[in-house]
Design a protein around this motif. Structure first.
Motif, PDB file in Angstrom:
ATOM      1  N   ALA A  28       0.840  -1.197   0.000  1.00 43.93           N
ATOM      2  CA  ALA A  28       0.000   0.000   0.000  1.00 43.93           C
ATOM      3  C   ALA A  28       0.876   1.248   0.000  1.00 43.93           C
ATOM      4  CB  ALA A  28      -0.907   0.005   1.228  1.00 43.93           C
ATOM      5  N   GLU A  29       0.332   2.305  -0.556  1.00 41.07           N
ATOM      6  CA  GLU A  29       1.024   3.586  -0.545  1.00 41.07           C
ATOM      7  C   GLU A  29       1.104   4.108   0.887  1.00 41.07           C
ATOM      8  OE1 GLU A  29       2.448   5.423  -3.065  1.00 41.07           O
ATOM      9  OE2 GLU A  29       2.161   3.591  -4.226  1.00 41.07           O
ATOM     10  N   PRO A  30       2.199   4.771   1.256  1.00 35.49           N
ATOM     11  CA  PRO A  30       2.285   5.350   2.599  1.00 35.49           C
ATOM     12  C   PRO A  30       1.175   6.366   2.830  1.00 35.49           C
ATOM     13  CG  PRO A  30       4.429   5.388   1.534  1.00 35.49           C
ATOM     14  CD  PRO A  30       3.423   4.982   0.493  1.00 35.49           C
ATOM     15  N   ARG A  31       0.677   6.393   4.064  1.00 37.28           N
ATOM     16  CA  ARG A  31      -0.385   7.334   4.421  1.00 37.28           C
ATOM     17  C   ARG A  31       0.216   8.694   4.762  1.00 37.28           C
ATOM     18  NH1 ARG A  31      -3.107   3.748   8.930  1.00 37.28           N
ATOM     19  NH2 ARG A  31      -0.948   3.177   9.152  1.00 37.28           N
ATOM     20  N   ASN A  32      -0.590   9.716   4.547  1.00 42.13           N
ATOM     21  CA  ASN A  32      -0.184  11.079   4.833  1.00 42.13           C
ATOM     22  C   ASN A  32      -0.688  11.454   6.230  1.00 42.13           C
ATOM     23  OD1 ASN A  32      -0.909  14.072   4.922  1.00 42.13           O
ATOM     24  ND2 ASN A  32       0.457  13.957   3.137  1.00 42.13           N
ATOM     25  N   ARG A  33       0.180  11.938   7.076  1.00 40.14           N
ATOM     26  CA  ARG A  33      -0.190  12.259   8.459  1.00 40.14           C
ATOM     27  C   ARG A  33      -1.267  13.339   8.547  1.00 40.14           C
ATOM     28  NH1 ARG A  33       3.268   9.926  12.053  1.00 40.14           N
ATOM     29  NH2 ARG A  33       5.176   9.117  11.163  1.00 40.14           N
ATOM     30  N   GLU A  34      -1.164  14.360   7.705  1.00 39.06           N
ATOM     31  CA  GLU A  34      -2.147  15.441   7.748  1.00 39.06           C
ATOM     32  C   GLU A  34      -3.529  14.952   7.323  1.00 39.06           C
ATOM     33  OE1 GLU A  34       0.915  15.920   6.149  1.00 39.06           O
ATOM     34  OE2 GLU A  34       1.739  16.889   7.935  1.00 39.06           O
ATOM     35  N   GLU A  35      -3.581  14.107   6.291  1.00 41.44           N
ATOM     36  CA  GLU A  35      -4.864  13.561   5.845  1.00 41.44           C
ATOM     37  C   GLU A  35      -5.490  12.677   6.920  1.00 41.44           C
ATOM     38  OE1 GLU A  35      -4.276  11.549   2.143  1.00 41.44           O
ATOM     39  OE2 GLU A  35      -3.615  13.371   1.120  1.00 41.44           O
ATOM     40  N   GLU A  36      -4.676  11.857   7.571  1.00 40.06           N
ATOM     41  CA  GLU A  36      -5.177  10.979   8.632  1.00 40.06           C
ATOM     42  C   GLU A  36      -5.685  11.803   9.819  1.00 40.06           C
ATOM     43  OE1 GLU A  36      -5.614   7.617   8.412  1.00 40.06           O
ATOM     44  OE2 GLU A  36      -4.949   7.861   6.341  1.00 40.06           O
ATOM     45  N   ALA A  37      -4.988  12.887  10.138  1.00 33.38           N
ATOM     46  CA  ALA A  37      -5.422  13.759  11.234  1.00 33.38           C
ATOM     47  C   ALA A  37      -6.745  14.433  10.892  1.00 33.38           C
ATOM     48  CB  ALA A  37      -4.350  14.803  11.540  1.00 33.38           C
ATOM     49  N   ALA A  38      -6.902  14.849   9.638  1.00 38.28           N
ATOM     50  CA  ALA A  38      -8.160  15.474   9.211  1.00 38.28           C
ATOM     51  C   ALA A  38      -9.315  14.478   9.302  1.00 38.28           C
ATOM     52  CB  ALA A  38      -8.022  16.011   7.793  1.00 38.28           C
ATOM     53  N   LYS A  39      -9.068  13.234   8.904  1.00 35.35           N
ATOM     54  CA  LYS A  39     -10.100  12.196   9.015  1.00 35.35           C
ATOM     55  C   LYS A  39     -10.489  11.982  10.476  1.00 35.35           C
ATOM     56  CE  LYS A  39      -8.518   9.540   5.022  1.00 35.35           C
ATOM     57  NZ  LYS A  39      -7.923   8.247   4.624  1.00 35.35           N
ATOM     58  N   ALA A  40      -9.495  11.963  11.356  1.00 33.11           N
ATOM     59  CA  ALA A  40      -9.765  11.763  12.788  1.00 33.11           C
ATOM     60  C   ALA A  40     -10.591  12.918  13.344  1.00 33.11           C
ATOM     61  CB  ALA A  40      -8.450  11.625  13.556  1.00 33.11           C
ATOM     62  N   ARG A  41     -10.258  14.153  12.952  1.00 29.74           N
ATOM     63  CA  ARG A  41     -11.035  15.303  13.407  1.00 29.74           C
ATOM     64  C   ARG A  41     -12.482  15.219  12.922  1.00 29.74           C
ATOM     65  NH1 ARG A  41      -6.142  17.837  12.343  1.00 29.74           N
ATOM     66  NH2 ARG A  41      -6.826  18.521  10.276  1.00 29.74           N
ATOM     67  N   ALA A  42     -12.671  14.762  11.690  1.00 32.73           N
ATOM     68  CA  ALA A  42     -14.023  14.617  11.149  1.00 32.73           C
ATOM     69  C   ALA A  42     -14.808  13.550  11.919  1.00 32.73           C
ATOM     70  CB  ALA A  42     -13.963  14.269   9.666  1.00 32.73           C
ATOM     71  N   ARG A  43     -14.152  12.439  12.267  1.00 31.87           N
ATOM     72  CA  ARG A  43     -14.823  11.391  13.055  1.00 31.87           C
ATOM     73  C   ARG A  43     -15.220  11.919  14.428  1.00 31.87           C
ATOM     74  NH1 ARG A  43     -10.693   8.221  10.830  1.00 31.87           N
ATOM     75  NH2 ARG A  43      -9.502   8.337  12.761  1.00 31.87           N
ATOM     76  N   ILE A  44     -14.350  12.687  15.036  1.00 33.60           N
ATOM     77  CA  ILE A  44     -14.632  13.252  16.360  1.00 33.60           C
ATOM     78  C   ILE A  44     -15.798  14.230  16.272  1.00 33.60           C
ATOM     79  CG2 ILE A  44     -13.708  14.799  18.135  1.00 33.60           C
ATOM     80  CD1 ILE A  44     -10.976  13.420  17.633  1.00 33.60           C
ATOM     81  N   ALA A  45     -15.793  15.066  15.243  1.00 32.39           N
ATOM     82  CA  ALA A  45     -16.876  16.032  15.074  1.00 32.39           C
ATOM     83  C   ALA A  45     -18.210  15.312  14.896  1.00 32.39           C
ATOM     84  CB  ALA A  45     -16.588  16.939  13.882  1.00 32.39           C
ATOM     85  N   LYS A  46     -18.209  14.259  14.105  1.00 30.79           N
ATOM     86  CA  LYS A  46     -19.445  13.497  13.890  1.00 30.79           C
ATOM     87  C   LYS A  46     -19.892  12.817  15.184  1.00 30.79           C
ATOM     88  CE  LYS A  46     -21.476   9.889  11.054  1.00 30.79           C
ATOM     89  NZ  LYS A  46     -21.244   8.914   9.986  1.00 30.79           N
TER      90      LYS A  46
END
Length: 91
Positions: free
Chosen positions: A67-85
């Motif tokens: 798999a392609e390496p994950r981007n830390r900023e993108e993963e952090a944004a996803k986590a913030r979105a999950r928390i907001a939801k």
């Protein structure tokens, strides 16, 4: 198990030794039940953290993926979105 332990594998840039040690510290805290050990248990606690950090480093170095390496900023944004939801707040 520990919500504070973050995935460290397959990121660009790779996890630092400090990040690995922080995860090891959280793991040992969870296992021991101590946030800060007593003076009597301090040596064993710190030795446990060191040994877990070494084992985690060996594990991360040995793991393989296509798999392609994950981007830390993108993963952090996803986590913030999950928390907001989850908590009904804005991200």
């Amino acid at each position: 198990m520990c919500r504070n332990i973050k995935p460290l594998f397959n990121f660009d840039p790779p996890a630092t030794d400090e990040e690995i040690r922080d995860a090891a510290l959280q793991f040992v805290r969870k296992l021991s039940g101590f946030h800060e050990p007593s003076h009597v248990n301090e040596v064993a606690f710190n030795q446990g953290v060191d040994e877990v950090a070494i084992a985690a480093k060996h594990l991360l170095d040995a793991l393989q993926t296509h798999a392609e390496p994950r981007n830390r900023e993108e993963e952090a944004a996803k986590a913030r979105a999950r928390i907001a939801k989850r908590f009904g707040t804005e991200a």
